[in-house]
Enzyme design. Structure first.
Site, PDB file in Angstrom:
ATOM      1  N   LEU A  19      15.833  -5.228  54.947  1.00 46.54           N
ATOM      2  CA  LEU A  19      16.313  -4.056  54.159  1.00 46.54           C
ATOM      3  C   LEU A  19      16.055  -4.352  52.746  1.00 46.54           C
ATOM      4  O   LEU A  19      15.475  -3.418  51.845  1.00 46.54           O
ATOM      5  CB  LEU A  19      17.851  -4.188  54.169  1.00 46.54           C
ATOM      6  CG  LEU A  19      18.535  -3.758  55.443  1.00 46.54           C
ATOM      7  CD1 LEU A  19      20.097  -4.012  55.176  1.00 46.54           C
ATOM      8  CD2 LEU A  19      18.102  -2.384  55.839  1.00 46.54           C
ATOM      9  N   ASP A  38      13.576 -14.302  46.869  1.00 49.34           N
ATOM     10  CA  ASP A  38      13.983 -14.759  48.208  1.00 49.34           C
ATOM     11  C   ASP A  38      14.053 -16.011  48.248  1.00 49.34           C
ATOM     12  O   ASP A  38      13.097 -16.998  47.400  1.00 49.34           O
ATOM     13  CB  ASP A  38      12.798 -13.949  49.022  1.00 49.34           C
ATOM     14  CG  ASP A  38      13.568 -14.096  50.465  1.00 49.34           C
ATOM     15  OD1 ASP A  38      13.713 -13.013  50.801  1.00 49.34           O
ATOM     16  OD2 ASP A  38      13.235 -15.086  51.141  1.00 49.34           O
ATOM     17  N   VAL A  64      20.320 -17.693  46.263  1.00 50.41           N
ATOM     18  CA  VAL A  64      21.229 -17.167  45.468  1.00 50.41           C
ATOM     19  C   VAL A  64      22.549 -17.881  45.335  1.00 50.41           C
ATOM     20  O   VAL A  64      23.446 -17.591  44.394  1.00 50.41           O
ATOM     21  CB  VAL A  64      21.527 -15.758  45.847  1.00 50.41           C
ATOM     22  CG1 VAL A  64      20.462 -14.513  45.851  1.00 50.41           C
ATOM     23  CG2 VAL A  64      22.039 -15.911  47.229  1.00 50.41           C
ATOM     24  N   SER A 143      28.691  -4.583  54.648  1.00 55.37           N
ATOM     25  CA  SER A 143      28.180  -4.212  56.114  1.00 55.37           C
ATOM     26  C   SER A 143      29.407  -3.688  56.836  1.00 55.37           C
ATOM     27  O   SER A 143      30.576  -3.904  56.306  1.00 55.37           O
ATOM     28  CB  SER A 143      27.963  -5.520  56.808  1.00 55.37           C
ATOM     29  OG  SER A 143      27.714  -5.307  58.160  1.00 55.37           O
ATOM     30  N   TYR A 156      31.287 -13.840  58.493  1.00 52.90           N
ATOM     31  CA  TYR A 156      30.396 -12.811  57.970  1.00 52.90           C
ATOM     32  C   TYR A 156      31.154 -11.602  57.781  1.00 52.90           C
ATOM     33  O   TYR A 156      31.204 -11.032  56.706  1.00 52.90           O
ATOM     34  CB  TYR A 156      29.289 -12.617  59.383  1.00 52.90           C
ATOM     35  CG  TYR A 156      28.319 -11.149  58.686  1.00 52.90           C
ATOM     36  CD1 TYR A 156      27.231 -11.955  57.970  1.00 52.90           C
ATOM     37  CD2 TYR A 156      28.394  -9.990  58.927  1.00 52.90           C
ATOM     38  CE1 TYR A 156      26.367 -10.717  57.403  1.00 52.90           C
ATOM     39  CE2 TYR A 156      27.557  -9.162  58.671  1.00 52.90           C
ATOM     40  CZ  TYR A 156      26.432  -9.331  57.979  1.00 52.90           C
ATOM     41  OH  TYR A 156      25.506  -8.653  57.618  1.00 52.90           O
ATOM     42  N   LYS A 160      31.667  -9.909  53.815  1.00 56.01           N
ATOM     43  CA  LYS A 160      31.341  -8.700  53.820  1.00 56.01           C
ATOM     44  C   LYS A 160      32.238  -7.899  53.099  1.00 56.01           C
ATOM     45  O   LYS A 160      32.329  -6.990  52.472  1.00 56.01           O
ATOM     46  CB  LYS A 160      30.543  -8.142  54.907  1.00 56.01           C
ATOM     47  CG  LYS A 160      29.231  -8.762  55.206  1.00 56.01           C
ATOM     48  CD  LYS A 160      28.355  -8.493  54.083  1.00 56.01           C
ATOM     49  CE  LYS A 160      26.785  -8.535  54.450  1.00 56.01           C
ATOM     50  NZ  LYS A 160      25.932  -8.718  53.617  1.00 56.01           N
TER      51      LYS A 160
END
Length: 248
Positions: A19, A38, A64, A143, A156, A160
């Site tokens: 993405l 990245d 990050v 997400s 996750y 999210k």
């Protein structure tokens, strides 16, 4: 007709593939300069070169989870191109396991990359944008898993969902400086990660989608482009589902 992001500068994390790369492609096609961050330095530099826009695209190594590295990424964009107009917090990982089998490390890694990583991006980019007369646009990648919860994804789904709350809180803090903060929630999208799934798993997911198909990375990128541009100038604190109607 003027390109949507002509003369603007965007930073995209997790941009070496998937993405993030699709978003970077959409941005440069609409006139933007793009700084791509990245964890994989070689891959992101190669991806930036592959966009075919020369010095308008730059690949930078960035973890990050580190505020310092995110600050370097954003500062690089500001120094090179003179502004930071768009920030896309896209970097992410999965460490799927049932809660019974998931380790503390697997939980902490996913929370750190998604939640701390997004917070680092918002903090750093908004700090630059609020000093610009033009403000800026921050887009956070959540997400559909953050809306409904998925088996084997307590880490996750929590991360999210947290991004949604963070987006709304940040939007309230920086809106007066013309800095907009929005989130997207992609559903089942054709990427390398989904291609590796068993066919029966893919079929089960497709059965939940009213449109009857997976989404394409470019379809997600187009929504991010809208949120990055002046076409969404009165949108902040919103969450846009890009799911073909799955889990509506």
């Amino acid at each position: 007709m003027k390109n949507l992001l002509e003369g603007r500068t965007a930073v995209v994390t997790g941009a070496a593939q998937g993405l993030g790369l699709a978003i970077a492609k959409a941005f440069v096609a609409e006139g933007a300069n793009v700084v791509m961050g990245d964890l994989n330095e070689e891959a992101v530099k190669e991806a930036a070169a592959g966009l075919g826009v020369g010095d308008r695209a730059l690949g930078v190594a960035c973890n990050v989870v580190s505020l310092e590295e995110v600050e370097i990424l954003v500062t690089t964009a500001a120094d090179r191109f003179g502004s930071v107009d768009v920030m896309v917090n896209n970097a992410g990982i999965t460490r799927d396991a049932t809660i019974r089998k998931m380790t503390e490390e697997q939980f902490d890694q996913v929370i750190a990359v998604h939640l701390r990583g997004t917070w680092n991006g918002i903090k750093t980019a908004s700090g630059v944008m609020r000093e610009q007369a033009s403000g800026g646009s921050i887009i956070n990648v959540s997400s559909i898993s953050g809306k409904v919860g998925m088996l084997g994804q307590t880490n996750y789904s929590a991360a999210k969902a947290g991004i949604v709350g963070m987006t709304k809180a940040a939007a309230k803090e920086v809106g007066f400086k013309n800095v907009r903060v929005n989130a997207i929630q992609p559903g089942f999208i054709n990427t390398a990660m989904t291609a590796a799934m068993r066919q029966d798993v893919i079929d089960a997911k497709l059965a939940e989608i009213p449109m009857g198909r997976a989404g394409e990375p470019e379809e997600v990128a187009n929504v991010v482009l809208f949120l990055a541009s002046d076409m969404s100038s009165y949108l902040t604190g919103t969450v846009t589902e890009i799911s073909g109607g799955r889990h509506i």
